[in-house]
Write a protein that holds these residues in place. Structure first.
Motif, PDB file in Angstrom:
ATOM      1  N   TRP A 231      32.469 -16.344  14.957  1.00 48.47           N
ATOM      2  CA  TRP A 231      33.864 -16.338  15.381  1.00 48.47           C
ATOM      3  C   TRP A 231      34.215 -17.747  15.889  1.00 48.47           C
ATOM      4  CZ3 TRP A 231      33.810 -11.247  18.715  1.00 48.47           C
ATOM      5  CH2 TRP A 231      33.503 -10.172  17.879  1.00 48.47           C
ATOM      6  N   ILE A 232      34.677 -18.568  14.998  1.00 51.91           N
ATOM      7  CA  ILE A 232      34.946 -19.962  15.339  1.00 51.91           C
ATOM      8  C   ILE A 232      36.171 -20.084  16.236  1.00 51.91           C
ATOM      9  CG2 ILE A 232      35.495 -22.232  14.356  1.00 51.91           C
ATOM     10  CD1 ILE A 232      33.996 -21.305  11.813  1.00 51.91           C
ATOM     11  N   ASP A 233      37.156 -19.246  16.000  1.00 48.65           N
ATOM     12  CA  ASP A 233      38.381 -19.348  16.795  1.00 48.65           C
ATOM     13  C   ASP A 233      39.111 -18.005  16.778  1.00 48.65           C
ATOM     14  OD1 ASP A 233      40.288 -20.604  18.358  1.00 48.65           O
ATOM     15  OD2 ASP A 233      41.508 -21.175  16.635  1.00 48.65           O
ATOM     16  N   LEU A 234      39.897 -17.791  17.827  1.00 46.35           N
ATOM     17  CA  LEU A 234      40.743 -16.600  17.925  1.00 46.35           C
ATOM     18  C   LEU A 234      42.081 -17.037  18.508  1.00 46.35           C
ATOM     19  CD1 LEU A 234      40.654 -13.368  17.728  1.00 46.35           C
ATOM     20  CD2 LEU A 234      40.343 -13.451  20.213  1.00 46.35           C
ATOM     21  N   HIS A 235      43.177 -16.660  17.854  1.00 46.68           N
ATOM     22  CA  HIS A 235      44.491 -17.033  18.359  1.00 46.68           C
ATOM     23  C   HIS A 235      45.534 -16.022  17.908  1.00 46.68           C
ATOM     24  CE1 HIS A 235      44.222 -18.882  14.355  1.00 46.68           C
ATOM     25  NE2 HIS A 235      45.539 -18.802  14.298  1.00 46.68           N
ATOM     26  N   ASN A 236      46.762 -16.230  18.390  1.00 45.04           N
ATOM     27  CA  ASN A 236      47.887 -15.338  18.076  1.00 45.04           C
ATOM     28  C   ASN A 236      47.569 -13.876  18.395  1.00 45.04           C
ATOM     29  OD1 ASN A 236      50.541 -14.995  17.274  1.00 45.04           O
ATOM     30  ND2 ASN A 236      50.033 -14.666  15.116  1.00 45.04           N
ATOM     31  N   ASN A 322      45.722 -19.850  25.823  1.00 43.34           N
ATOM     32  CA  ASN A 322      45.468 -20.448  24.509  1.00 43.34           C
ATOM     33  C   ASN A 322      45.279 -19.423  23.394  1.00 43.34           C
ATOM     34  OD1 ASN A 322      42.728 -19.581  24.650  1.00 43.34           O
ATOM     35  ND2 ASN A 322      42.085 -21.507  25.580  1.00 43.34           N
ATOM     36  N   VAL A 323      44.903 -18.197  23.737  1.00 43.78           N
ATOM     37  CA  VAL A 323      44.722 -17.181  22.694  1.00 43.78           C
ATOM     38  C   VAL A 323      46.061 -16.592  22.260  1.00 43.78           C
ATOM     39  CG1 VAL A 323      43.758 -14.876  22.248  1.00 43.78           C
ATOM     40  CG2 VAL A 323      42.344 -16.621  23.309  1.00 43.78           C
ATOM     41  N   SER A 324      47.043 -16.639  23.137  1.00 40.45           N
ATOM     42  CA  SER A 324      48.358 -16.084  22.797  1.00 40.45           C
ATOM     43  C   SER A 324      49.140 -16.994  21.853  1.00 40.45           C
ATOM     44  CB  SER A 324      49.175 -15.862  24.073  1.00 40.45           C
ATOM     45  OG  SER A 324      48.505 -14.981  24.952  1.00 40.45           O
ATOM     46  N   GLU A 325      48.780 -18.270  21.802  1.00 41.53           N
ATOM     47  CA  GLU A 325      49.516 -19.203  20.973  1.00 41.53           C
ATOM     48  C   GLU A 325      49.226 -18.988  19.483  1.00 41.53           C
ATOM     49  OE1 GLU A 325      48.334 -23.005  22.355  1.00 41.53           O
ATOM     50  OE2 GLU A 325      49.548 -22.925  24.175  1.00 41.53           O
ATOM     51  N   LYS A 328      45.705 -22.757  15.725  1.00 38.37           N
ATOM     52  CA  LYS A 328      44.259 -22.884  15.922  1.00 38.37           C
ATOM     53  C   LYS A 328      43.984 -23.880  17.031  1.00 38.37           C
ATOM     54  CE  LYS A 328      42.888 -21.734  11.199  1.00 38.37           C
ATOM     55  NZ  LYS A 328      42.141 -22.184   9.982  1.00 38.37           N
ATOM     56  N   HIS A 329      42.865 -23.672  17.706  1.00 35.47           N
ATOM     57  CA  HIS A 329      42.473 -24.577  18.779  1.00 35.47           C
ATOM     58  C   HIS A 329      41.756 -25.801  18.221  1.00 35.47           C
ATOM     59  CE1 HIS A 329      42.383 -20.467  20.853  1.00 35.47           C
ATOM     60  NE2 HIS A 329      43.511 -21.051  21.148  1.00 35.47           N
ATOM     61  N   SER A 330      41.772 -26.868  18.981  1.00 39.91           N
ATOM     62  CA  SER A 330      41.132 -28.095  18.527  1.00 39.91           C
ATOM     63  C   SER A 330      40.600 -28.863  19.725  1.00 39.91           C
ATOM     64  CB  SER A 330      42.122 -28.965  17.746  1.00 39.91           C
ATOM     65  OG  SER A 330      43.229 -29.308  18.568  1.00 39.91           O
TER      66      SER A 330
END
Length: 331
Positions: A231-236, A322-325, A328-330
């Protein structure tokens, strides 16, 4: 417990509470006719609302438990928001009526009698409401039922009102200052009105799909604790409540070279983790994103990746912000 079994059990509980409300209503009006106390009448009037809203809540729980159909693809859970809103409005109206009558009795006092018996009956009904309210709030929280929680909070507010009334009636009994009866009634009429407003406000928030930040934070905390390398990233991340049902949407970033079967397995694991935390009331929709080297490599913790294009820099902790946005995170 299976969803259908929970629904049947909840319906039976609300039916029992409706019967209990009728019994307590009779006792409280009996106490009023014995004492002619305006303060006791406030308790009795609120019990009418308890009975009416208990009937609405019973129907609401029954309807919310109906399975999805073509006309209601997300289920019937929104009825609980309408039910709790109606309950809150009726509670506030009862509080306003209590205050109006109390002001009238301040101007035109009435004799009070058999106060000792009235105090005893008020204390007993308050204790019963407190026990029932605590149980309903706990049960409603377990089943994510806004109707059951609202009904429980209503009974708790009724119990607190009864306790305050007992204290006020005790003062009247020992001092024989009759105008205290109306003052006590006005104070607790105000409390009842405010309680009803809170319930209405909460139900409107649900209808407008206002974000439940506490619930989202709970989900994010669990996902952080059980996060997998893949799980590299989680968003929205978004959570919408339809009665007891939770609909969760999110975007999950996985290695770009995963095939469909591997990706599906990760989604199943995500579903299992959330279900273990929230119960079998979750409907999860996951949009899968491929990682984008080299930007994704900087925050990817996957140790066995043979296609890494940049060294690992640091892990991004998932938070409510940051997860609600929807990006993708960076690093």
């Amino acid at each position: 417990m299976p969803t259908h079994t929970k629904a049947v059990s909840s319906t039976r509980i609300m039916a029992l509470m409706l019967g209990l409300a009728l019994v307590l209503l009779s006792v409280k009006f009996g106490a009023y006719f014995l004492t002619n106390s305006n303060a006791i009448l406030t308790d009795a009037l609120e019990s009418i609302i308890n009975f009416v809203t208990g009937g609405v809540a019973l129907y609401s729980v029954y309807l919310a438990a109906k399975p999805k159909d073509l006309d209601h693809p997300y289920g019937h859970g929104k009825i609980e928001l309408i039910s709790s809103g109606l309950e809150g409005a009726l509670i506030s109206l009862a509080g306003i009526a209590i205050m109006v009558k109390s002001v009238y009795n301040l101007l035109y006092p009435q004799p009070i009698q058999k106060m000792d018996l009235g105090i005893l009956l008020t204390l007993v009904t308050g204790a019963v409401n407190y026990a029932a309210g605590r149980y309903l709030v706990r049960r409603g929280t377990q089943e994510h039922s806004l109707t059951i929680i609202a009904n429980g909070k209503h009974l708790l507010s009724d119990a607190y009102s009864s306790l305050g009334l007992v204290i006020g009636l005790g003062c009247i009994y020992f001092t024989n200052i009759l105008w205290l009866d109306s003052v006590v009634a006005i104070i607790f009429g105000s409390f009842i009105t405010y309680t009803g407003y809170g319930i209405v406000r909460h139900s409107i928030s649900g209808v407008m799909d206002e974000a439940d930040l506490q619930l989202m934070d709970r989900i994010i905390t669990v996902l952080n604790q059980r996060r997998r390398e893949n799980w590299i990233d989680l968003h929205n991340l978004r959570v919408i409540k339809y009665g007891s049902q939770l609909h969760i949407d999110c975007h999950l970033t996985l290695p770009w070279y995963f095939n469909l079967q591997e990706s599906h397995k990760e989604v199943e694991i995500l579903q299992e983790i959330i279900t273990q935390e929230m119960g079998d009331v979750v409907e999860l929709f996951v949009h899968l994103d491929p990682c984008l080297p080299p930007a994704s490599c900087r925050l990817c913790t996957k140790s066995d990746c043979r296609l890494r294009e940049h060294e690992f820099v640091g892990r991004v902790e998932w938070t409510l912000d940051n997860v609600s946005e929807n990006q993708k995170h960076s690093l």
